[in-house]
Design a protein around this motif. Structure first.
Motif, PDB file in Angstrom:
ATOM      1  N   ALA A  24       0.851  -1.197   0.000  1.00 25.78           N
ATOM      2  CA  ALA A  24       0.000   0.000   0.000  1.00 25.78           C
ATOM      3  C   ALA A  24       0.886   1.247   0.000  1.00 25.78           C
ATOM      4  N   PRO A  25       1.514   1.565  -1.144  1.00 27.70           N
ATOM      5  CA  PRO A  25       2.436   2.705  -1.171  1.00 27.70           C
ATOM      6  C   PRO A  25       1.744   4.020  -0.806  1.00 27.70           C
ATOM      7  N   ILE A  26       2.512   4.898  -0.211  1.00 23.34           N
ATOM      8  CA  ILE A  26       1.994   6.213   0.175  1.00 23.34           C
ATOM      9  C   ILE A  26       2.014   7.101  -1.059  1.00 23.34           C
ATOM     10  N   THR A  27       0.845   7.551  -1.453  1.00 27.65           N
ATOM     11  CA  THR A  27       0.732   8.358  -2.668  1.00 27.65           C
ATOM     12  C   THR A  27       0.061   9.704  -2.418  1.00 27.65           C
ATOM     13  N   SER A  28      -0.143  10.042  -1.153  1.00 27.68           N
ATOM     14  CA  SER A  28      -0.784  11.321  -0.851  1.00 27.68           C
ATOM     15  C   SER A  28       0.225  12.271  -0.208  1.00 27.68           C
ATOM     16  N   ARG A  29      -0.067  13.534  -0.309  1.00 31.08           N
ATOM     17  CA  ARG A  29       0.797  14.586   0.243  1.00 31.08           C
ATOM     18  C   ARG A  29       0.858  14.489   1.766  1.00 31.08           C
ATOM     19  N   SER A  30       2.015  14.784   2.326  1.00 33.08           N
ATOM     20  CA  SER A  30       2.147  14.723   3.783  1.00 33.08           C
ATOM     21  C   SER A  30       1.671  16.012   4.436  1.00 33.08           C
ATOM     22  N   ASN A  31       1.329  15.892   5.696  1.00 32.99           N
ATOM     23  CA  ASN A  31       0.936  17.032   6.506  1.00 32.99           C
ATOM     24  C   ASN A  31       2.182  17.876   6.756  1.00 32.99           C
ATOM     25  N   GLN A  32       2.102  19.188   6.556  1.00 31.37           N
ATOM     26  CA  GLN A  32       3.274  20.055   6.698  1.00 31.37           C
ATOM     27  C   GLN A  32       3.775  20.137   8.133  1.00 31.37           C
ATOM     28  N   THR A  33       2.896  19.946   9.096  1.00 33.58           N
ATOM     29  CA  THR A  33       3.290  20.022  10.504  1.00 33.58           C
ATOM     30  C   THR A  33       3.918  18.729  10.993  1.00 33.58           C
ATOM     31  N   THR A  34       3.281  17.597  10.655  1.00 30.14           N
ATOM     32  CA  THR A  34       3.736  16.314  11.184  1.00 30.14           C
ATOM     33  C   THR A  34       4.649  15.542  10.235  1.00 30.14           C
ATOM     34  N   ALA A  35       4.671  15.915   8.965  1.00 33.16           N
ATOM     35  CA  ALA A  35       5.410  15.209   7.910  1.00 33.16           C
ATOM     36  C   ALA A  35       4.903  13.782   7.718  1.00 33.16           C
ATOM     37  N   MET A  36       3.680  13.528   8.182  1.00 28.75           N
ATOM     38  CA  MET A  36       3.061  12.223   8.026  1.00 28.75           C
ATOM     39  C   MET A  36       1.948  12.311   6.983  1.00 28.75           C
ATOM     40  N   SER A  37       1.720  11.198   6.316  1.00 31.95           N
ATOM     41  CA  SER A  37       0.686  11.137   5.292  1.00 31.95           C
ATOM     42  C   SER A  37      -0.369  10.126   5.719  1.00 31.95           C
ATOM     43  N   LYS A  38      -1.621  10.561   5.777  1.00 31.39           N
ATOM     44  CA  LYS A  38      -2.715   9.712   6.222  1.00 31.39           C
ATOM     45  C   LYS A  38      -3.409   9.088   5.020  1.00 31.39           C
ATOM     46  N   SER A  39      -3.661   7.786   5.096  1.00 30.44           N
ATOM     47  CA  SER A  39      -4.406   7.133   4.028  1.00 30.44           C
ATOM     48  C   SER A  39      -5.218   5.982   4.604  1.00 30.44           C
ATOM     49  N   THR A  40      -6.186   5.546   3.836  1.00 30.79           N
ATOM     50  CA  THR A  40      -7.039   4.426   4.210  1.00 30.79           C
ATOM     51  C   THR A  40      -6.787   3.292   3.243  1.00 30.79           C
ATOM     52  N   ILE A  41      -6.589   2.110   3.799  1.00 28.53           N
ATOM     53  CA  ILE A  41      -6.415   0.933   2.952  1.00 28.53           C
ATOM     54  C   ILE A  41      -7.459  -0.105   3.328  1.00 28.53           C
ATOM     55  N   TRP A  42      -7.737  -0.979   2.389  1.00 24.36           N
ATOM     56  CA  TRP A  42      -8.671  -2.072   2.585  1.00 24.36           C
ATOM     57  C   TRP A  42      -7.891  -3.284   3.055  1.00 24.36           C
ATOM     58  N   ILE A  43      -8.358  -3.911   4.133  1.00 23.68           N
ATOM     59  CA  ILE A  43      -7.753  -5.145   4.620  1.00 23.68           C
ATOM     60  C   ILE A  43      -8.629  -6.295   4.124  1.00 23.68           C
ATOM     61  N   PRO A  44      -8.116  -7.133   3.227  1.00 28.45           N
ATOM     62  CA  PRO A  44      -8.902  -8.257   2.717  1.00 28.45           C
ATOM     63  C   PRO A  44      -9.252  -9.258   3.832  1.00 28.45           C
ATOM     64  N   PRO A  45     -10.224 -10.119   3.594  1.00 37.84           N
ATOM     65  CA  PRO A  45     -10.571 -11.129   4.596  1.00 37.84           C
ATOM     66  C   PRO A  45      -9.362 -11.972   4.995  1.00 37.84           C
ATOM     67  N   GLY A  46      -9.303 -12.309   6.276  1.00 33.18           N
ATOM     68  CA  GLY A  46      -8.219 -13.130   6.799  1.00 33.18           C
ATOM     69  C   GLY A  46      -7.256 -12.330   7.655  1.00 33.18           C
ATOM     70  N   LEU A  47      -6.211 -12.979   8.101  1.00 32.06           N
ATOM     71  CA  LEU A  47      -5.206 -12.364   8.954  1.00 32.06           C
ATOM     72  C   LEU A  47      -4.109 -11.746   8.101  1.00 32.06           C
ATOM     73  N   TRP A  48      -3.779 -10.478   8.387  1.00 33.85           N
ATOM     74  CA  TRP A  48      -2.706  -9.764   7.677  1.00 33.85           C
ATOM     75  C   TRP A  48      -1.773  -9.151   8.715  1.00 33.85           C
ATOM     76  N   ILE A  49      -0.477  -9.267   8.484  1.00 33.51           N
ATOM     77  CA  ILE A  49       0.520  -8.769   9.424  1.00 33.51           C
ATOM     78  C   ILE A  49       1.310  -7.657   8.758  1.00 33.51           C
ATOM     79  N   GLU A  50       1.335  -6.493   9.407  1.00 29.62           N
ATOM     80  CA  GLU A  50       2.104  -5.364   8.880  1.00 29.62           C
ATOM     81  C   GLU A  50       3.586  -5.699   9.045  1.00 29.62           C
TER      82      GLU A  50
END
Length: 87
Positions: A24-50
């Motif tokens: 799930a690559p980060i493709t949105s602009r980051s927040n100028q204050t935090t330098a973090m980029s917020k996004s929403t991803i879909w978690i498919p059915p089953g167990l997924w480990i980051e």
């Protein structure tokens, strides 16, 4: 089903690499204050480990699980299937 719901804000811009790796690559602009980029991803059915954190996410069998999180632009969120969902 969110598998084809990518938008211009960087949400759902993810893809499968084979059957057991979701990227799930980060493709949105980051927040100028935090330098973090917020996004929403879909978690498919089953167990997924980051991969980077080891955090486990359980995707509901109806496909409705969403994860909204902030990432640094240097991160590439990768999720590894922990189990094969029952069909």
């Amino acid at each position: 089903d969110y598998s084809y719901a990518a938008d211009s804000l960087g949400n759902f811009g993810q893809y499968m690499f084979g059957d057991d790796i979701m990227v799930a690559p980060i493709t949105s602009r980051s927040n100028q204050t935090t330098a973090m980029s917020k996004s929403t991803i879909w978690i498919p059915p089953g167990l997924w480990i980051e991969q980077a954190t080891g955090i486990r996410y359980e995707g509901k069998s109806d496909g409705s699980t969403l994860l909204t999180k902030s990432w640094d632009l240097s991160e590439i969120p990768i999720f590894i299937r922990g189990s094969i969902p029952s069909i």
